[in-house]
Design a protein around this motif. Sequence first.
Motif, short mmCIF file in Angstrom:
data_model
loop_
_atom_site.label_atom_id
_atom_site.label_comp_id
_atom_site.label_asym_id
_atom_site.label_seq_id
_atom_site.Cartn_x
_atom_site.Cartn_y
_atom_site.Cartn_z
N TYR A 283 14.90 6.86 -0.43
CA TYR A 283 15.83 6.14 -1.31
C TYR A 283 16.59 5.04 -0.55
CZ TYR A 283 14.64 10.21 -4.05
OH TYR A 283 13.94 11.19 -4.69
N GLY A 284 16.01 4.60 0.54
CA GLY A 284 16.63 3.54 1.33
C GLY A 284 16.28 2.16 0.82
N TYR A 285 17.03 1.18 1.28
CA TYR A 285 16.82 -0.21 0.89
C TYR A 285 17.13 -1.10 2.08
CZ TYR A 285 21.79 0.51 0.33
OH TYR A 285 23.09 0.88 0.55
N LEU A 286 16.53 -2.28 2.09
CA LEU A 286 16.70 -3.20 3.19
C LEU A 286 16.48 -4.63 2.71
CD1 LEU A 286 16.95 -3.82 6.27
CD2 LEU A 286 14.52 -3.28 6.45
N HIS B 51 12.63 -1.51 -1.17
CA HIS B 51 13.31 -0.40 -1.85
C HIS B 51 12.36 0.79 -1.91
CE1 HIS B 51 15.68 -3.86 -3.25
NE2 HIS B 51 16.67 -3.00 -3.24
N ASN B 52 12.77 1.89 -1.32
CA ASN B 52 11.96 3.10 -1.24
C ASN B 52 12.37 4.05 -2.37
OD1 ASN B 52 10.60 5.44 -0.62
ND2 ASN B 52 11.43 5.65 1.44
N PHE B 53 11.49 4.24 -3.35
CA PHE B 53 11.78 5.11 -4.49
C PHE B 53 11.35 6.56 -4.25
CE2 PHE B 53 11.95 0.96 -6.41
CZ PHE B 53 13.05 1.08 -7.23
N SER B 54 11.01 6.88 -3.03
CA SER B 54 10.62 8.24 -2.66
C SER B 54 11.72 8.89 -1.85
CB SER B 54 9.34 8.19 -1.82
OG SER B 54 9.10 9.43 -1.19
N ARG B 55 11.73 10.20 -1.82
CA ARG B 55 12.70 10.89 -0.97
C ARG B 55 12.20 10.96 0.48
NH1 ARG B 55 11.16 16.09 -3.95
NH2 ARG B 55 9.67 17.00 -2.53
N ARG B 56 10.95 10.57 0.68
CA ARG B 56 10.36 10.60 2.02
C ARG B 56 10.48 9.26 2.73
NH1 ARG B 56 5.58 13.94 -0.30
NH2 ARG B 56 6.49 16.01 -0.04
N GLY C 52 0.78 -1.23 0.00
CA GLY C 52 0.00 0.00 0.00
C GLY C 52 0.81 1.28 0.00
N HIS C 53 2.11 1.18 -0.17
CA HIS C 53 2.97 2.35 -0.30
C HIS C 53 3.33 2.47 -1.78
CE1 HIS C 53 3.58 2.64 4.07
NE2 HIS C 53 3.73 1.34 4.05
#
Length: 185
Positions: free
Chosen positions: A174-177, A132-137, A112-113
């Motif tokens: 832009y983080g990843y885990l 993987h977060n493709f947002s700057r938030r 849902g993100h």
Amino acid sequence: LSYSLLFSLPGTALIRYGDEIGMGENISLPGRSSVRTPMQWSAGPNAGFSTAPKNRLVHPVIREGKFGSKKVNVLSQQQDPSSLLNWVERLMTTRKQTPEIGMGKGTLIRLGHGSLFAHACEWRAVKIVFLHNFSRRMIRIRRNELFRRSEKIFEIFSSGKLIKEGGDIFLPGYGYLWIRVENWS
């Protein structure tokens, strides 16, 4: 982020020589020659690529500027634990130690993100979850959205310390885990 995504997907992850140190291109050269400059092994003559006279090299060495061999080279990055080269080596080692990526069954995870790409690979009773977060938030991922209470989770590769024991995951912009999951079946 892009390298983490590339190495977390099934198939062969390919990078071009020089990408592992952040080497630039010589866009003044025509066509594909711009990306075929000599590897920057050191800050020495001809970037440590060759002992030939400078005028005998097929393509000129990038010496100056922020991507020049004086600033970007293998030797200096080997000596810097926080360098791009050392990070890429850790990424490659983690990938080699994670056979679930190539051997396992891959699945997409919908949380849902809109800016989050989440997927998992399962093989031989091991599950790896990739975020993987493709947002700057920053994105908050509630633990119960992704894992059951009985599952134990272990961070195996990330853009920073992200997991609080028993808590939610806060994935920076832009983080990843990469997470190994135990007791998931």
